[in-house]
Structure formats: C-alpha cells, structure tokens
Design a protein around this motif. Structure first.
Motif, PDB file in Angstrom:
ATOM      1  N   LYS A 174       0.815  -1.218   0.000  1.00  0.00           N
ATOM      2  CA  LYS A 174       0.000   0.000   0.000  1.00  0.00           C
ATOM      3  C   LYS A 174       0.853   1.274   0.000  1.00  0.00           C
ATOM      4  O   LYS A 174       0.354   2.358  -0.322  1.00  0.00           O
ATOM      5  CB  LYS A 174      -0.945   0.010   1.198  1.00  0.00           C
ATOM      6  N   ALA A 175       2.131   1.153   0.341  1.00  0.00           N
ATOM      7  CA  ALA A 175       3.005   2.326   0.432  1.00  0.00           C
ATOM      8  C   ALA A 175       4.026   2.408  -0.708  1.00  0.00           C
ATOM      9  O   ALA A 175       4.874   3.296  -0.713  1.00  0.00           O
ATOM     10  CB  ALA A 175       3.739   2.314   1.773  1.00  0.00           C
ATOM     11  N   VAL A 176       3.954   1.496  -1.662  1.00  0.00           N
ATOM     12  CA  VAL A 176       4.961   1.435  -2.727  1.00  0.00           C
ATOM     13  C   VAL A 176       5.008   2.719  -3.547  1.00  0.00           C
ATOM     14  O   VAL A 176       6.085   3.313  -3.718  1.00  0.00           O
ATOM     15  CB  VAL A 176       4.746   0.210  -3.644  1.00  0.00           C
ATOM     16  N   ASP A 177       3.874   3.179  -4.060  1.00  0.00           N
ATOM     17  CA  ASP A 177       3.877   4.355  -4.938  1.00  0.00           C
ATOM     18  C   ASP A 177       4.444   5.584  -4.232  1.00  0.00           C
ATOM     19  O   ASP A 177       5.258   6.316  -4.790  1.00  0.00           O
ATOM     20  CB  ASP A 177       2.470   4.653  -5.455  1.00  0.00           C
ATOM     21  N   MET A 178       4.012   5.807  -2.997  1.00  0.00           N
ATOM     22  CA  MET A 178       4.498   6.953  -2.243  1.00  0.00           C
ATOM     23  C   MET A 178       6.003   6.852  -2.008  1.00  0.00           C
ATOM     24  O   MET A 178       6.733   7.838  -2.107  1.00  0.00           O
ATOM     25  CB  MET A 178       3.744   7.049  -0.922  1.00  0.00           C
ATOM     26  N   ASN A 179       6.500   5.652  -1.708  1.00  0.00           N
ATOM     27  CA  ASN A 179       7.930   5.467  -1.462  1.00  0.00           C
ATOM     28  C   ASN A 179       8.754   5.603  -2.738  1.00  0.00           C
ATOM     29  O   ASN A 179       9.867   6.111  -2.694  1.00  0.00           O
ATOM     30  CB  ASN A 179       8.182   4.121  -0.772  1.00  0.00           C
ATOM     31  N   ILE A 180       8.224   5.169  -3.865  1.00  0.00           N
ATOM     32  CA  ILE A 180       8.913   5.373  -5.148  1.00  0.00           C
ATOM     33  C   ILE A 180       9.028   6.876  -5.421  1.00  0.00           C
ATOM     34  O   ILE A 180      10.080   7.378  -5.837  1.00  0.00           O
ATOM     35  CB  ILE A 180       8.194   4.644  -6.308  1.00  0.00           C
ATOM     36  N   ASN A 181       7.950   7.620  -5.150  1.00  0.00           N
ATOM     37  CA  ASN A 181       7.998   9.079  -5.312  1.00  0.00           C
ATOM     38  C   ASN A 181       9.012   9.708  -4.368  1.00  0.00           C
ATOM     39  O   ASN A 181       9.720  10.646  -4.734  1.00  0.00           O
ATOM     40  CB  ASN A 181       6.609   9.692  -5.094  1.00  0.00           C
ATOM     41  N   ALA A 182       9.110   9.180  -3.140  1.00  0.00           N
ATOM     42  CA  ALA A 182      10.081   9.684  -2.165  1.00  0.00           C
ATOM     43  C   ALA A 182      11.512   9.420  -2.651  1.00  0.00           C
ATOM     44  O   ALA A 182      12.382  10.298  -2.557  1.00  0.00           O
ATOM     45  CB  ALA A 182       9.845   9.023  -0.809  1.00  0.00           C
TER      46      ALA A 182
END
Length: 192
Positions: A174-182
C-alpha cells in the motif's frame, strides 16, 4: 577494498528498513555485505544505529571509530554524536530535521541548535537535505528514509542497481507508490 556506511537516527524513522534495502542492493552488485543494528531504546525515540560494511570480502560487521566512509543521519544531533566514527575525508548526508529527545522535552537539557554549524566545521563533504520535509509534502513523513536513500544513490553514483525494484520488495504494497515518489524526490534533491 571494504567500504563502511553508518546510519544513525531515532527509533521509528526507518533506519533499519533503509539498511536492509542497501544491503540487498550491495549484494545484487556482487559484494560481500555485513550489517549490524543497535537499538538504544528505539521504541521510545532513542538512538538507532545501523552499520553496513561491503566489499570483496568482509569479515565483521562493526565499524570502529574513524572508520566510516559515509554517515547517513536522520537527525542533526544524531549526526553530531556520530562524528567520531567518520573517517578523515569521509562524507556525511544529514536531514536538517530536529527531533527533541526526552531530556529536552522535560527541560533537563537544551537542544543544540548550532548542530549544523558544528557539522559544517567538522565535515568537508557534508550534504544537508530537507528529507523529512520532503516526505511530509509527499504525504507521509515515514518516507524520510526512502528520500535519504534516493539522495545516497545519486550522491554516491550507485545507480547500476534497480533500487525501485528493491523498494517494491521491502515496503508494504500500500506504500509502494508513495515510497517510489520519495526515492525519486531524493535523487532529484541530490542533483540540485
């Protein structure tokens, strides 16, 4: 030749997660890697230190005083505390965030607001970044560690590893997209 990376932070900042991703990345490059963790009251916001040593052959995970090629710090006081471990001519990346320890919150001590001045005087190759602020703008301050990973990868030119794939492997789905953006924000920060 063995390289030594010391990661320092406060409990709950994801120091261990970034260490696991880095260790996997160095192993993917064919290095022998050793990692050790020290949790000092990490559940209560205490110091957390992770040591990563990588090279052709690494015999022990511990980094001695004056042996760290690179220190990655999640908080300015932790960076100052780690200074004795930095090798002469070593590099340091630190977030500019201030996290007040219990002694400051209870009034027993004062936060050393001159920490960055002390770091600038002691470290020739110092990169100070707004990692926590960037993660917060992206939607979750917990991604500070992945912002710092992006800075590190660009700063040390470690781009021949598929770091985004490793992030997908190690962070919750659930946190993959946000972490890729980070991660991408951290890389862009290191370029600027």
């Amino acid at each position: 030749m063995t390289k030594n990376i010391l990661l320092v932070g406060v409990g709950g900042q994801g120091t261990i997660l970034i260490s696991k991703i880095l260790t996997a990345g160095f192993m993917n490059k064919g290095y022998d890697v050793k990692m050790s963790e020290i949790h000092g009251m990490s559940q209560r916001g205490g110091s957390v230190t992770t040591q990563i040593r990588y090279g052709e052959k690494v015999y022990a995970p511990n980094i001695g005083v004056g042996d760290a090629d690179l220190i990655i710090s999640f908080e300015k006081i932790e960076a100052v505390r780690a200074l004795p471990y930095l090798k002469k001519g070593g590099k340091m990346i630190t977030d500019n965030r201030e996290i007040y320890p219990m002694s400051v919150l209870t009034g027993e001590a004062e936060y050393p607001h001159n920490a960055l001045d002390e770091l600038k005087a002691a470290v020739g190759d110092l990169l100070v970044v707004p990692a926590a602020e960037t993660a917060e703008k992206l939607g979750n301050i917990k991604a500070t560690n992945i912002v710092l990973l992006g800075v590190l990868v660009k700063y040390l030119d470690l781009e021949d590893v598929d770091w985004e794939s490793l992030i997908r492997q190690y962070v919750p789905a659930k946190a993959v997209d946000m972490n890729i953006n980070a991660y991408r924000a951290g890389r862009a920060m290191a370029e600027g």
